[in-house]
Write a protein that holds these residues in place. Sequence first.
Motif, PDB file in Angstrom:
ATOM      1  N   GLU A 316       0.830  -1.198   0.000  1.00 40.82           N
ATOM      2  CA  GLU A 316       0.000   0.000   0.000  1.00 40.82           C
ATOM      3  C   GLU A 316       0.868   1.253   0.000  1.00 40.82           C
ATOM      4  O   GLU A 316       0.612   2.201  -0.734  1.00 40.82           O
ATOM      5  CB  GLU A 316      -0.915   0.003   1.233  1.00 40.82           C
ATOM      6  CG  GLU A 316      -2.036  -1.024   1.167  1.00 40.82           C
ATOM      7  CD  GLU A 316      -2.857  -1.028   2.452  1.00 40.82           C
ATOM      8  OE1 GLU A 316      -2.614  -0.157   3.298  1.00 40.82           O
ATOM      9  OE2 GLU A 316      -3.720  -1.894   2.586  1.00 40.82           O
ATOM     10  N   ASP A 334      -4.245   4.710  -1.804  1.00 40.39           N
ATOM     11  CA  ASP A 334      -5.492   3.965  -1.942  1.00 40.39           C
ATOM     12  C   ASP A 334      -5.346   2.646  -1.210  1.00 40.39           C
ATOM     13  O   ASP A 334      -4.428   1.872  -1.477  1.00 40.39           O
ATOM     14  CB  ASP A 334      -5.781   3.720  -3.427  1.00 40.39           C
ATOM     15  CG  ASP A 334      -7.190   3.209  -3.677  1.00 40.39           C
ATOM     16  OD1 ASP A 334      -7.788   2.661  -2.730  1.00 40.39           O
ATOM     17  OD2 ASP A 334      -7.681   3.345  -4.799  1.00 40.39           O
ATOM     18  N   LYS A 385      -9.883   5.686  -0.113  1.00 39.16           N
ATOM     19  CA  LYS A 385      -8.702   6.516  -0.367  1.00 39.16           C
ATOM     20  C   LYS A 385      -8.403   7.338   0.892  1.00 39.16           C
ATOM     21  O   LYS A 385      -9.310   7.761   1.604  1.00 39.16           O
ATOM     22  CB  LYS A 385      -8.915   7.431  -1.566  1.00 39.16           C
ATOM     23  CG  LYS A 385      -9.032   6.681  -2.896  1.00 39.16           C
ATOM     24  CD  LYS A 385      -9.176   7.636  -4.055  1.00 39.16           C
ATOM     25  CE  LYS A 385      -9.187   6.884  -5.380  1.00 39.16           C
ATOM     26  NZ  LYS A 385     -10.329   5.971  -5.489  1.00 39.16           N
TER      27      LYS A 385
END
Length: 404
Positions: A316, A334, A385
Amino acid sequence: MAPIDSDDNTTAGAGEEPGGGRSRAARYVVPVAVVGLAAATIGLVPALADSGDPDLPKVTAEELVQKIAESDVQQLSGTVRISTDLGLPDLGGLESGMMSGMAGGPGGGGKDGGSSADPSAKLTELASGSHTLRVAADGPDRQKVSLLEDAAEYSLIHDGKDVWGYDSKSNEVYHSTQEGEERPEKDVPATPKDFADQALKAIDDTTSVKVAGTAQVAGRDAYRLVVEPRQKGSTVGAVTVAVDAETGTPLKFTLTPASGGAAVVDAGFTKVSFAKPDASTFDFAPPKGAKVTEADEKAAKAPEHGRKAEGDLAKELDGLKVIGEGWNSIAAFDTGGQGLPTGAEAGGDLGGFLGSLGDQVKGDFGSGTVFKTRLVNALITEDGKVYAGAVTKDALVKAADAAK
């Protein structure tokens, strides 16, 4: 670093900093991760003894920044007072349990035998409240930090290749051997210099730097260096560093929010000596009957799902983007999943609880929740997000709209 204007404000070009260049990502790391996360480990403390403003030779901001950069104090000992006022809601100790659990400590009820002496678990206590630390250093290979508690003490000792953590309350010991690796104690700021070194990396054309008089801290004459964002929209008001006039060592670090009120971060020596500490200061042997946990053994027992989770998080963060520059930098990534259930109708009691901790917002991006502290704010959208930075709620919404 470019010359200082007559008002002591920096005019350094973008991409410059004392001691070398820096990447665009560093612009986010300093105002957010350092001034933010570093601040998450401190707060306002009672004023240190001040016997008046000493009469010292005039220096420019550039000269004082250079004095800090060239400071080469290898030996010191003293007492540091540290605390935090992020304005977080009182969760009745829930946050401490969550942190301990994530670190694998006993507070989380884990089955992997986590040690209360593990620095990654114990030092999360610095994330809130006021604390007193005893610190000592004798060169790069010998340091000691002790967290003083009621009728107990936690010590982290680095002596050569050995790093020891000892929790007197539980009589537990944590031991690791570090050779050429980053030591765990370096992840946790323990002195004003730890904070100042990072804050000074924020100096660029978005920053004002000036000398604002003198002070006395822990019986030492010092200059006051003030660092302020030029940009609007930052939650940072000012960073003030008291710099020892003789050695260039930061003696006190204070971060005040743009919203005013009590400092978010304040860390300062109440006592300090630059004499060589006694060699016995760094001696350690596990007390009789103490439970000793070796770092290698803990790693071998770590659950497989824990290692997978770390891998997922790394992926991530690989996609992390930095929006804006300087003090207004915003980190965006995200999660690849859905946002938090912050509506009572969507998440039941949990959704209602999470929603009560933040502000519901809408924009071109859709809807989401802004979780706020007095310094670092984060917007989590309904589609997963995340936008975070030491900026206002409006700045986060604007960044999310622009990224849509």
